[in-house]
Design an enzyme around this catalytic site. Structure first.
Site, PDB file in Angstrom:
ATOM      1  N   GLN A  11       3.213   9.910   1.403  1.00 13.81           N
ATOM      2  CA  GLN A  11       4.472   9.187   1.152  1.00 13.81           C
ATOM      3  C   GLN A  11       5.103   9.572  -0.186  1.00 13.81           C
ATOM      4  O   GLN A  11       6.257   9.247  -0.438  1.00 13.81           O
ATOM      5  CB  GLN A  11       4.236   7.667   1.187  1.00 13.81           C
ATOM      6  CG  GLN A  11       3.855   7.165   2.563  1.00 13.81           C
ATOM      7  CD  GLN A  11       3.710   5.659   2.554  1.00 13.81           C
ATOM      8  OE1 GLN A  11       2.677   5.132   2.169  1.00 13.81           O
ATOM      9  NE2 GLN A  11       4.752   4.964   2.972  1.00 13.81           N
TER      10      GLN A  11
ATOM     11  N   GLY B  87       0.821  -1.199   0.000  1.00 13.54           N
ATOM     12  CA  GLY B  87       0.000   0.000   0.000  1.00 13.54           C
ATOM     13  C   GLY B  87       0.855   1.249   0.000  1.00 13.54           C
ATOM     14  O   GLY B  87       2.047   1.204   0.325  1.00 13.54           O
TER      15      GLY B  87
ATOM     16  N   CYS C 239       6.946  -0.337   6.586  1.00 14.74           N
ATOM     17  CA  CYS C 239       6.440   0.841   5.884  1.00 14.74           C
ATOM     18  C   CYS C 239       7.475   1.274   4.860  1.00 14.74           C
ATOM     19  O   CYS C 239       8.669   1.297   5.169  1.00 14.74           O
ATOM     20  CB  CYS C 239       6.194   1.959   6.896  1.00 14.74           C
ATOM     21  SG  CYS C 239       5.612   3.490   6.148  1.00 14.74           S
ATOM     22  N   LEU C 240       7.022   1.616   3.649  1.00 13.74           N
ATOM     23  CA  LEU C 240       7.957   2.033   2.598  1.00 13.74           C
ATOM     24  C   LEU C 240       8.697   3.314   2.989  1.00 13.74           C
ATOM     25  O   LEU C 240       9.772   3.586   2.466  1.00 13.74           O
ATOM     26  CB  LEU C 240       7.215   2.242   1.272  1.00 13.74           C
ATOM     27  CG  LEU C 240       6.627   0.977   0.639  1.00 13.74           C
ATOM     28  CD1 LEU C 240       5.845   1.338  -0.617  1.00 13.74           C
ATOM     29  CD2 LEU C 240       7.713  -0.032   0.316  1.00 13.74           C
TER      30      LEU C 240
ATOM     31  N   HIS D 225      -1.643   6.967   7.873  1.00 13.29           N
ATOM     32  CA  HIS D 225      -0.758   7.911   7.180  1.00 13.29           C
ATOM     33  C   HIS D 225      -1.461   9.243   6.917  1.00 13.29           C
ATOM     34  O   HIS D 225      -0.844  10.303   6.980  1.00 13.29           O
ATOM     35  CB  HIS D 225      -0.304   7.340   5.826  1.00 13.29           C
ATOM     36  CG  HIS D 225       0.951   6.524   5.890  1.00 13.29           C
ATOM     37  ND1 HIS D 225       2.151   7.048   6.313  1.00 13.29           N
ATOM     38  CD2 HIS D 225       1.206   5.241   5.546  1.00 13.29           C
ATOM     39  CE1 HIS D 225       3.088   6.101   6.234  1.00 13.29           C
ATOM     40  NE2 HIS D 225       2.535   4.988   5.777  1.00 13.29           N
TER      41      HIS D 225
ATOM     42  N   GLU E 231      -2.623   2.516   6.105  1.00 17.81           N
ATOM     43  CA  GLU E 231      -2.644   3.608   5.119  1.00 17.81           C
ATOM     44  C   GLU E 231      -3.522   4.771   5.589  1.00 17.81           C
ATOM     45  O   GLU E 231      -3.190   5.933   5.367  1.00 17.81           O
ATOM     46  CB  GLU E 231      -3.102   3.102   3.743  1.00 17.81           C
ATOM     47  CG  GLU E 231      -2.251   1.993   3.128  1.00 17.81           C
ATOM     48  CD  GLU E 231      -0.761   2.273   3.099  1.00 17.81           C
ATOM     49  OE1 GLU E 231      -0.355   3.452   3.066  1.00 17.81           O
ATOM     50  OE2 GLU E 231       0.014   1.291   3.133  1.00 17.81           O
TER      51      GLU E 231
HETATM   52 ZN    ZN Z   1       3.431   3.158   5.601  1.00 14.38          ZN
END
Ligand code: ZN
Length: 164
Positions: free
Chosen positions: A50, A45, A87-88, A133, A130
């Site tokens: 981000q 996701g 998390c990316l 975020h 998500e």
């Molecule tokens: Zn994340």
């Protein structure tokens, strides 16, 4: 187009996002680019902050089907799961986080049409992650102070070493 992913340390990740009000070509392009970025990472996701945009927009694919959602809102959450999460924006770190085992989320597609998504298991976890975020909350914010500080310290070390 694959977009650069904002990493922990950027204040944008701690801010509350604005609702999507224009369901136009710009949103369509953002959606396409975010999906491409998520698959390239690869990740389950991605949320708009981000990629540097304070907008309430998320894309998710837990290898079931693609979900693209504007203005997602958690309208029901049940149960509990406690699984490893990453998390990316915080690459190479994971930790166990409590999440609901089932959620119902409302939102809109890129044309502004109302949508209801029901998620269990991994999808429930990713939806909750998500949506967090969009409210400036990261998975490490769910950890106890000691675990969170260990990760923060390791990140600072990476930043100093030019590895972040
Ligand atoms: Zn994340």
């Amino acid at each position: 187009m694959v977009l650069p992913i904002v990493k922990y340390g950027d204040p944008i990740l701690h801010q509350v996002c604005e609702p999507i009000t224009a369901f136009d070509h710009e949103l369509e392009a953002l959606s396409k680019n975010m999906v491409e970025t998520m698959y390239a990472a690869p990740g389950y996701g991605l949320a708009a902050p981000q990629v540097g945009l304070l907008k309430r927009f998320i894309v998710i694919d837990v290898r079931e089907s693609l979900i693209v959602l504007a203005n997602p809102e958690l309208i029901n959450a049940e149960g509990d799961q406690f699984e490893e999460e990453g998390c990316l924006s915080i690459p190479s770190f994971t930790a166990k986080v409590h999440r609901p085992s089932r959620v119902i989320v409302s939102g809109q597609d890129i044309h502004g049409k109302e949508k209801i998504i029901e998620g269990e298991g991994v999808l429930s976890r990713v939806l909750a992650h998500e949506i967090d975020h969009l409210n400036g909350v990261l998975f490490i914010d769910h950890l106890g102070a000691i675990k969170r500080d260990i990760i923060k310290r390791k990140i600072r070390k990476k930043v100093r070493a030019g590895e972040w």
